[in-house]
Design a protein around this motif. Sequence first.
Motif: not given
Length: 330
Positions: A29, A307, A312
């Motif tokens: 990510w 993410d 993330g």
Amino acid sequence: MAGLSISSYSFDHVILLLDTADFENPPEWLSKNFTIIEGGTHAGGSSRNKLIVFPDGTYIELINWISEPKEFFDWANKPPGLIDFALTTPTSVHDTFDEVTARLEADGGSGDGGLGVKYKLPLAGGRKRKDGQHVQWHVTKPVLASDSDAAPNLPVPLDKFFPTGRLDTPFFCHDVTERALRVPYAEKHISETHPCGARGIVSVEVVVPEEKIDSYIRLYGSVLGVEANVHGGYRYSPTTSVSFLLSTPNADEPAMKALRGRVGVEVRAPRDQDDEAWVRERGVGIREVRIFAEAKGEDEVDEAPLDSEGVGASLVLVKEPAGFWQDGPR
């Protein structure tokens, strides 16, 4: 943007703490969205960093501990993730210290909203880059009271709202060496090659207890030197929030120039169980950073975390067609 109160202050960088495994081999990510460059080792030798530099002159600092972080003791107990953010100003480090201190001490010392916030005198900092060049700066960090006499509006109990220590107020960073040495935003192969198309930081969100939002509005107004812009829903849970508008370090960056009047700090109350869990586990402070990218060949806005979970999920990519907000949202 007539009538909007925009501070001359701007974001400098956001700090993302990574564990050793993710620092040495960044997760997808990060690696699939950004160009990541080596930073170096900080003076004192207990930490190292990598940088994600944007053409607006801001950056995300990926930091990792080499040993016990004695020079960064205020971050030492934080788990990986967003831990802090820094501002910079067009005035000198000492002038900025004087300006902010005066506002915090205004009205008999109530400029901090009763949260017990003052700033330390500027301290020298630096790091050695991988190419051997030395980068130098000054940081001006907040002094945060933890007793009820000095901070009558401090959220208590402390172990609920600040389980890893207080980090609810940003610090300032001013360059001693040339800014381009620390933040090489003019080097296009560094700042303009992000696979996700990122151009800069739109905003950071700071989550605070709803019952203390008035105190934090006063505090952030004093720190940033600008009045709050009240959003719809202020005082009406669960959307209680205000924003403080900022400038950008590189005011000539075209994409971010078009966002003038939208870049800033949002101070808000928890909206859901995820926010409540964040405050419970990490404490009052930075919750999310939003990064702007131009949507190529599209005519709609798209916003998505980098993410689905973990670190993330607190970084959100905002993609918009060029000029989408030029005459207001369509």
